[in-house]
Design an enzyme around this catalytic site. Structure first.
Site, PDB file in Angstrom:
ATOM      1  N   GLY A  81       0.877  -1.304  -0.043  1.00  0.00           N
ATOM      2  CA  GLY A  81       0.048   0.069   0.074  1.00  0.00           C
ATOM      3  C   GLY A  81       0.879   1.414  -0.014  1.00  0.00           C
ATOM      4  O   GLY A  81       1.936   1.086  -0.410  1.00  0.00           O
ATOM      5  N   ARG A  82       0.366   2.354   0.418  1.00  0.00           N
ATOM      6  CA  ARG A  82       1.177   3.549   0.447  1.00  0.00           C
ATOM      7  C   ARG A  82       2.663   3.504   1.410  1.00  0.00           C
ATOM      8  O   ARG A  82       3.406   3.994   0.810  1.00  0.00           O
ATOM      9  CB  ARG A  82       0.345   4.778   1.200  1.00  0.00           C
ATOM     10  CG  ARG A  82      -0.938   5.200   0.462  1.00  0.00           C
ATOM     11  CD  ARG A  82      -1.462   6.261   1.257  1.00  0.00           C
ATOM     12  NE  ARG A  82      -2.689   6.975   0.507  1.00  0.00           N
ATOM     13  CZ  ARG A  82      -3.985   6.640   0.722  1.00  0.00           C
ATOM     14  NH1 ARG A  82      -4.157   5.524   1.889  1.00  0.00           N
ATOM     15  NH2 ARG A  82      -4.670   7.449   0.198  1.00  0.00           N
ATOM     16  N   ILE A  83       2.416   2.742   2.421  1.00  0.00           N
ATOM     17  CA  ILE A  83       3.572   2.796   3.375  1.00  0.00           C
ATOM     18  C   ILE A  83       4.589   1.782   2.570  1.00  0.00           C
ATOM     19  O   ILE A  83       6.141   1.945   2.505  1.00  0.00           O
ATOM     20  CB  ILE A  83       3.259   2.178   4.833  1.00  0.00           C
ATOM     21  CG1 ILE A  83       2.423   3.427   5.362  1.00  0.00           C
ATOM     22  CG2 ILE A  83       4.592   1.817   5.259  1.00  0.00           C
ATOM     23  CD1 ILE A  83       2.005   3.065   6.922  1.00  0.00           C
ATOM     24  N   ARG A 132      -2.119  -8.639  -1.806  1.00  0.00           N
ATOM     25  CA  ARG A 132      -3.483  -9.435  -1.950  1.00  0.00           C
ATOM     26  C   ARG A 132      -3.900  -9.137  -3.299  1.00  0.00           C
ATOM     27  O   ARG A 132      -4.041 -10.106  -4.139  1.00  0.00           O
ATOM     28  CB  ARG A 132      -4.403  -9.099  -0.818  1.00  0.00           C
ATOM     29  CG  ARG A 132      -5.708 -10.036  -0.924  1.00  0.00           C
ATOM     30  CD  ARG A 132      -6.503  -9.809   0.195  1.00  0.00           C
ATOM     31  NE  ARG A 132      -6.839  -8.317   0.205  1.00  0.00           N
ATOM     32  CZ  ARG A 132      -7.583  -7.903   1.286  1.00  0.00           C
ATOM     33  NH1 ARG A 132      -8.246  -8.672   1.994  1.00  0.00           N
ATOM     34  NH2 ARG A 132      -7.903  -6.667   1.174  1.00  0.00           N
ATOM     35  N   ILE A 191       6.511  -2.731  11.089  1.00  0.00           N
ATOM     36  CA  ILE A 191       5.907  -1.530  11.512  1.00  0.00           C
ATOM     37  C   ILE A 191       4.592  -1.466  11.355  1.00  0.00           C
ATOM     38  O   ILE A 191       3.860  -0.521  11.183  1.00  0.00           O
ATOM     39  CB  ILE A 191       6.687  -0.614  10.467  1.00  0.00           C
ATOM     40  CG1 ILE A 191       6.839  -0.763   9.086  1.00  0.00           C
ATOM     41  CG2 ILE A 191       8.207  -0.115  11.246  1.00  0.00           C
ATOM     42  CD1 ILE A 191       5.793  -0.447   8.240  1.00  0.00           C
ATOM     43  N   ALA A 192       3.812  -2.607  11.408  1.00  0.00           N
ATOM     44  CA  ALA A 192       2.605  -2.595  11.055  1.00  0.00           C
ATOM     45  C   ALA A 192       1.599  -2.695  12.127  1.00  0.00           C
ATOM     46  O   ALA A 192       1.433  -1.457  12.682  1.00  0.00           O
ATOM     47  CB  ALA A 192       2.304  -3.917  10.147  1.00  0.00           C
ATOM     48  N   ARG A 193       1.168  -3.476  12.742  1.00  0.00           N
ATOM     49  CA  ARG A 193       0.459  -3.706  14.000  1.00  0.00           C
ATOM     50  C   ARG A 193       1.149  -5.124  14.503  1.00  0.00           C
ATOM     51  O   ARG A 193       1.530  -5.763  13.982  1.00  0.00           O
ATOM     52  CB  ARG A 193      -0.902  -3.909  13.662  1.00  0.00           C
ATOM     53  CG  ARG A 193      -1.744  -2.575  13.456  1.00  0.00           C
ATOM     54  CD  ARG A 193      -1.639  -1.566  14.749  1.00  0.00           C
ATOM     55  NE  ARG A 193      -2.264  -0.489  14.502  1.00  0.00           N
ATOM     56  CZ  ARG A 193      -1.878   0.800  14.144  1.00  0.00           C
ATOM     57  NH1 ARG A 193      -0.681   0.692  13.972  1.00  0.00           N
ATOM     58  NH2 ARG A 193      -2.751   1.646  14.154  1.00  0.00           N
ATOM     59  N   GLU A 201       1.007  -4.898  23.025  1.00  0.00           N
ATOM     60  CA  GLU A 201       1.199  -3.573  23.386  1.00  0.00           C
ATOM     61  C   GLU A 201       0.541  -2.705  24.308  1.00  0.00           C
ATOM     62  O   GLU A 201      -0.668  -2.779  24.583  1.00  0.00           O
ATOM     63  CB  GLU A 201       1.138  -2.687  22.044  1.00  0.00           C
ATOM     64  CG  GLU A 201       1.924  -1.459  21.983  1.00  0.00           C
ATOM     65  CD  GLU A 201       2.059  -0.890  20.669  1.00  0.00           C
ATOM     66  OE1 GLU A 201       1.831   0.315  20.503  1.00  0.00           O
ATOM     67  OE2 GLU A 201       2.371  -1.626  19.605  1.00  0.00           O
ATOM     68  N   HIS A 225       6.853   2.364  19.490  1.00  0.00           N
ATOM     69  CA  HIS A 225       5.681   2.445  18.664  1.00  0.00           C
ATOM     70  C   HIS A 225       6.029   4.110  18.034  1.00  0.00           C
ATOM     71  O   HIS A 225       5.196   5.014  18.323  1.00  0.00           O
ATOM     72  CB  HIS A 225       4.489   2.168  19.014  1.00  0.00           C
ATOM     73  CG  HIS A 225       3.284   2.486  18.151  1.00  0.00           C
ATOM     74  ND1 HIS A 225       2.195   1.513  18.208  1.00  0.00           N
ATOM     75  CD2 HIS A 225       3.224   2.862  16.687  1.00  0.00           C
ATOM     76  CE1 HIS A 225       1.347   1.484  17.116  1.00  0.00           C
ATOM     77  NE2 HIS A 225       2.039   2.426  16.126  1.00  0.00           N
ATOM     78  N   GLY A 239       6.585   5.045  14.969  1.00  0.00           N
ATOM     79  CA  GLY A 239       6.123   5.205  13.551  1.00  0.00           C
ATOM     80  C   GLY A 239       5.840   6.540  13.000  1.00  0.00           C
ATOM     81  O   GLY A 239       6.450   7.188  11.785  1.00  0.00           O
TER      82      GLY A 239
END
Length: 319
Positions: free
Chosen positions: A156-158, A179, A235-237, A266, A284, A286
């Site tokens: 995606g963007r990131i 995907r 760096i996602a979740r 977290e 966290h 980011g």
């Protein structure tokens, strides 16, 4: 005037903008909202500006099935703390702040790649502990990332921003799994299976959203598909990774290292991870740049203003 609850303190510029469009209350408690508190706030305010960890779950909407609140203007691009389907059924619209976080999060990804592969955390700890006795030819030898293969899961963007930095700035060969088909990617080659990316990559970066489909996407089976010298960057979740499986993979030498900005429970971090030298750990960070947080906040306020004015939300989130 519309009553707006902001669940965590935000930069002054954002608060000023919010106060120009609504009657603002800033919650004093800076910890994430529980399910019970979220349900109570749904009954007490017209609009809520929540953020990471605030539990607007199906259970919260179960307690407040017909809430006074008609909008959740999420501060952040990730919204896995909000059950969007339950919100929609309760007549509550949801928005987020995409775009504003892209470059800052990609920068943290590159930082963690360097920290993990070049053993920067180990080196700093050595210096701070006064344990460094001078330069040695074989001291803290890491992996040079120039010319190596970077595998990105989620383009995606990131993911695209990480690919640009890695290819143009560091000369990395980029491959990725997404995907859906990415038309004419500027950097990188799309692979049809995650296993192909994992098996061919020297560094793997996770950049997928947190969804039921990506929950514990990286598990014991996936770690077994990685190369033994490879590093995992998240760096996602946090819940995209099975943290216990990650610990096993690191302790057994299945993979060489990891760089984490997010965690499965977290803010609780596994004691095993804390004790490992081959893991770079960040709290966290980011989007932790003032300009970025201001941009995120102003984007959330624009969504609030649109809701109040009865116009289309700039950044709607759909189930």
């Amino acid at each position: 005037m519309t009553k707006l609850l902001i669940t965590r303190n935000l930069p002054e510029e954002v608060l000023k903008a919010a106060k120009a469009v609504a009657d603002v209350t800033v919650r004093e408690d800076q910890s994430p909202m529980s399910v019970q508190e979220a349900a109570e706030m749904l009954q007490a305010y017209d609009v809520i500006l929540p953020t990471l960890g605030d539990q607007f779950s199906a259970a919260a909407f179960g307690v407040a099935p017909n809430p006074r609140c008609k909008m959740l203007a999420n501060f952040g691009v990730g919204y896995n703390h909000i059950n969007v389907s339950a919100a929609q059924k309760a007549g509550v619209s949801v928005s987020n702040t995409p775009g504003a976080v892209t470059d800052a999060t990609a920068d943290i990804a590159m930082s963690l790649i360097l920290m993990s592969c070049r053993r920067l955390g180990e080196g700093e700890r050595m210096v701070r502990a006064s344990a460094w006795d001078g330069w040695h030819p074989t001291q803290l030898l890491g992996m040079h990332i120039g010319g190596k293969t970077l595998g990105i899961i989620g383009m995606g963007r990131i993911g695209k921003a990480i690919a640009r930095r890695a290819a143009a700035g560091f000369g990395m060969n980029v491959i990725f799994y997404n995907r859906s088909t990415v038309d004419a990617p500027e950097h990188g080659t799309q692979m049809p299976e995650i296993s192909q990316v994992l098996g061919a990559s020297d560094v793997v970066v996770l950049a997928v959203p947190a969804t039921p489909q990506t929950h514990r996407l990286m598990n014991a089976e996936r770690f077994a598909q990685m190369q033994s010298h490879a590093h995992l960057i998240n760096i996602a979740r946090g819940d995209v990774v099975d943290e216990a499986a990650l610990v096993d993979a690191l302790q057994s030498g299945q993979i060489a290292g990891a760089g984490l900005d997010v965690y499965e429970r977290e803010p609780i971090v596994s004691e095993a991870l804390l004790q490992m030298e081959n893991v770079a750990l960040l709290p966290h960070l980011g989007t932790a740049a003032l300009e970025v947080r201001v941009d995120m906040g102003l984007m959330a306020v624009r969504n609030v203003a649109a809701h109040i004015n009865g116009t289309a939300l700039p950044n709607p989130v759909l189930p």
